[in-house]
Write a protein that holds these residues in place. Structure first.
Motif, PDB file in Angstrom:
ATOM      1  N   ALA A   1       0.839  -1.195   0.000  1.00 59.67           N
ATOM      2  CA  ALA A   1       0.000   0.000   0.000  1.00 59.67           C
ATOM      3  C   ALA A   1       0.877   1.249   0.000  1.00 59.67           C
ATOM      4  N   ARG A   2       0.371   2.276  -0.673  1.00 62.07           N
ATOM      5  CA  ARG A   2       0.990   3.607  -0.579  1.00 62.07           C
ATOM      6  C   ARG A   2       0.379   4.339   0.596  1.00 62.07           C
ATOM      7  N   VAL A   3       1.225   4.914   1.440  1.00 65.91           N
ATOM      8  CA  VAL A   3       0.763   5.646   2.616  1.00 65.91           C
ATOM      9  C   VAL A   3       1.124   7.118   2.456  1.00 65.91           C
ATOM     10  N   PRO A   4       0.148   7.987   2.156  1.00 67.91           N
ATOM     11  CA  PRO A   4       0.432   9.429   2.083  1.00 67.91           C
ATOM     12  C   PRO A   4       0.711  10.006   3.478  1.00 67.91           C
ATOM     13  N   TYR A   5       1.417  11.123   3.521  1.00 65.40           N
ATOM     14  CA  TYR A   5       1.733  11.800   4.789  1.00 65.40           C
ATOM     15  C   TYR A   5       2.292  10.804   5.816  1.00 65.40           C
ATOM     16  N   SER A   6       3.129   9.908   5.342  1.00 62.93           N
ATOM     17  CA  SER A   6       3.584   8.807   6.200  1.00 62.93           C
ATOM     18  C   SER A   6       4.577   9.256   7.267  1.00 62.93           C
ATOM     19  N   ASP A   7       5.008  10.508   7.216  1.00 62.84           N
ATOM     20  CA  ASP A   7       5.854  11.029   8.293  1.00 62.84           C
ATOM     21  C   ASP A   7       5.024  11.513   9.478  1.00 62.84           C
ATOM     22  N   TYR A   8       3.698  11.506   9.337  1.00 63.53           N
ATOM     23  CA  TYR A   8       2.819  11.942  10.427  1.00 63.53           C
ATOM     24  C   TYR A   8       1.977  10.800  10.986  1.00 63.53           C
ATOM     25  N   GLY A   9       1.481   9.914  10.145  1.00 66.51           N
ATOM     26  CA  GLY A   9       0.507   8.937  10.590  1.00 66.51           C
ATOM     27  C   GLY A   9       1.043   7.694  11.255  1.00 66.51           C
ATOM     28  N   PRO A  10       1.839   6.873  10.577  1.00 62.76           N
ATOM     29  CA  PRO A  10       2.208   5.556  11.108  1.00 62.76           C
ATOM     30  C   PRO A  10       3.025   5.645  12.393  1.00 62.76           C
ATOM     31  N   ILE A  11       2.841   4.630  13.244  1.00 65.97           N
ATOM     32  CA  ILE A  11       3.615   4.539  14.481  1.00 65.97           C
ATOM     33  C   ILE A  11       4.550   3.341  14.379  1.00 65.97           C
ATOM     34  N   LYS A  12       5.799   3.534  14.767  1.00 64.40           N
ATOM     35  CA  LYS A  12       6.787   2.456  14.718  1.00 64.40           C
ATOM     36  C   LYS A  12       6.532   1.468  15.847  1.00 64.40           C
ATOM     37  N   ILE A  13       6.740   0.200  15.538  1.00 63.73           N
ATOM     38  CA  ILE A  13       6.498  -0.882  16.488  1.00 63.73           C
ATOM     39  C   ILE A  13       7.842  -1.493  16.893  1.00 63.73           C
TER      40      ILE A  13
END
Length: 392
Positions: free
Chosen positions: A145-157
Motif C-alpha cells: 500500500a501507498r501511505v500518504p503523509y507517512s511522516d505523520y501517521g504511522p507509528i513504529k512498532i
C-alpha cells in the motif's frame, strides 16, 4: 500485486492490480504483513456507503514493513515496522494542529472533496479503502500500500511484538478508546454499550480502564456476549429483555450515566421503528437504520452522554429530539483521531494492561478474503474478527 477489490454489492474479489508507487515526497510504500476486516467494511460490502467504484481496493486496518520512502520523509526508513492509522491526515492544517486528524482539511483531494461537502456540509477527511467520498485511496487488504503523509501517521512498532498485538491500533482499539473517552467517565460511572462487535468490545475494555464502575453490554450473539462478560461487562440479550426497562432496573431507575452506540447505520431487530427503517432503506426512501441511536437517547440518564463510534452515512427520521433536549444530553460523535492516541495506547499494550487479541476468531490468507467477508457478515456469532495475511 494481489489485492481485494470491490465489484458491487456482496461482490469482492482478489485481483492482480498494479503495484503502488511513490507519488508525493512524504509517501511511503508498505509491505503489508497483517490486515483485518472491519465492521465498517461491511457497509461497503452491503453498498450502504456511496462513492465506490468497480475495482477499488478495500481495507483500512493494516500494518507492515516500510520498503520505500519518499525523499521528503525523514521519519521513516526502509525496514521499519509500522501500524498505519485508517485516517489519512497531513499533520499541519488547522485541525491537525488541534490534534483532530480525523477532521484534516488537506487529505481529501480537491477533485473528490466536493461530494462529501454536498452530503455533510464540509468535506470528509481522507481514509484508506473507504470510497471516493474519503479520497478514493487504495486500501490495505493487499500485498502493498501507498501511505500518504507517512511522516505523520504511522507509528513504529518495537521488535519482538507480534503483529496481532498491535494491528488494531490502526482503527478499532483507538475507536473504542475514543468512544469511552467521549463519555467523560467519572469513577464508578455506569456505561452501557450497544453492540459487542470489535469496536464495542474495545469500548468495554476502554471504559473499564478509564474508571467505569459498571459496564453493561447489549447484543444478541451468545459468543460476543460471552466475550463482553469475560472482559468485565454485565450483559443483556436484547432478544430476551426490553433493554430500556432492564437498564432502568439495573440502575435504580436512573439509567446509565453514558451510552455508547457501537452499532451504527445497520441496526438489527424487529422493533417497530427498525422495521420501518428497514422498509425505507430497502425501497430507497431512507438510508440509515437508527434504532440503536434512538434507544441510547431514551435509555441514558438525564444529563448523561451518548457517544457514537458506530458509522452513520445519511439521513435519519423519527429522531427523539424532545428527549434529547428535555433530558439535557450531550452527544459526541466522529471518526477517530487515531494519531492522537497511538503512543499512549501502544504503551498500554507494552505494559500488558490490555489484551487486544481475544476477539480474533479467524486468520486467513488474502486469497480467502471473499470468504472472510461473507462469513463476517452472515456468521457474526462465530466470526468475531478476521485477520488476513497477504504474504502467508
Amino acid at each position: 500485486m494481489r489485492a481485494l477489490t470491490w465489484h458491487g454489492k456482496h461482490n469482492v474479489q482478489v485481483d492482480t492490480v498494479p503495484d503502488p508507487q511513490i507519488v508525493n515526497p512524504r509517501d511511503a510504500i508498505i509491505k503489508i504483513t497483517a490486515t483485518a476486516i472491519c465492521g465498517s467494511d461491511l457497509h461497503l460490502y452491503d453498498s450502504y456507503i456511496p462513492g465506490m467504484s468497480n475495482g477499488d481496493i478495500l481495507g483500512h486496518e493494516f500494518m507492515g514493513e516500510v520498503v520505500e520512502v519518499g525523499r521528503g520523509n525523514t521519519s521513516l526508513k526502509k525496514g521499519d515496522r509500522v501500524v498505519v492509522p485508517f485516517v489519512i491526515a497531513c499533520g499541519q492544517c488547522f485541525f491537525c494542529e488541534k490534534s483532530m486528524p480525523a477532521a484534516c482539511d488537506n487529505s481529501n483531494p480537491a477533485d473528490k472533496a466536493d461530494a462529501s461537502e454536498i452530503l455533510y456540509g464540509q468535506s470528509m477527511t481522507g481514509a484508506f479503502g473507504y470510497s471516493h467520498l474519503t479520497g478514493g485511496y487504495a486500501g490495505g487488504q493487499a500485498e502493498y500500500a501507498r501511505v500518504p503523509y507517512s511522516d505523520y501517521g504511522p507509528i513504529k512498532i518495537p521488535d519482538g511484538i507480534e503483529d496481532e498485538r498491535v494491528l488494531f491500533l490502526s482503527d478499532i482499539y483507538p475507536t473504542g478508546w475514543m468512544a469511552a473517552e467521549n463519555c467523560a467517565i467519572e469513577p464508578g460511572d455506569t456505561v452501557a454499550v450497544w453492540g459487542c462487535g470489535p469496536v464495542g468490545l474495545f469500548a468495554i475494555k476502554s471504559a473499564i480502564l478509564q474508571g467505569a464502575g459498571r459496564v453493561i453490554a447489549i447484543d444478541h450473539h451468545p459468543n460476543r456476549l460471552a466475550l463482553a462478560k469475560a472482559n468485565g461487562a454485565e450483559v443483556l440479550n436484547y432478544h430476551e429483555v426490553k433493554v430500556r426497562e432492564a437498564l432502568l432496573e439495573m440502575t435504580a431507575g436512573l439509567g446509565p450515566d453514558s451510552c455508547i452506540d457501537a452499532v451504527g447505520m445497520e441496526s438489527h431487530g424487529f422493533s417497530p421503528d427498525n422495521i420501518v427503517d428497514a422498509i425505507k432503506t430497502t425501497t430507497k426512501l431512507g438510508t440509515d437504520r437508527t434504532h440503536v441511536l434512538r434507544e441510547t437517547i431514551m435509555a441514558v440518564r438525564k444529563g448523561g452522554t451518548v457517544s457514537v463510534p458506530g458509522v452513520y452515512g445519511g439521513m435519519a427520521d423519527k429522531w427523539p429530539v424532545g428527549a434529547f433536549m428535555e433530558k439535557g444530553l450531550t452527544l459526541k460523535t466522529g471518526q477517530t483521531h487515531v494519531q492522537r492516541y497511538l503512543p499512549d495506547l501502544l504503551q498500554l499494550i507494552l505494559d500488558g494492561k490490555i489484551d487486544t487479541t481475544d476477539l480474533i476468531s479467524h486468520r486467513l490468507p488474502l486469497e480467502q478474503a471473499p470468504e472472510g467477508y461473507k462469513n463476517f457478515k452472515e456468521n457474526q456469532n462465530e466470526w468475531t474478527k478476521v485477520i488476513l495475511k497477504p504474504h502467508g
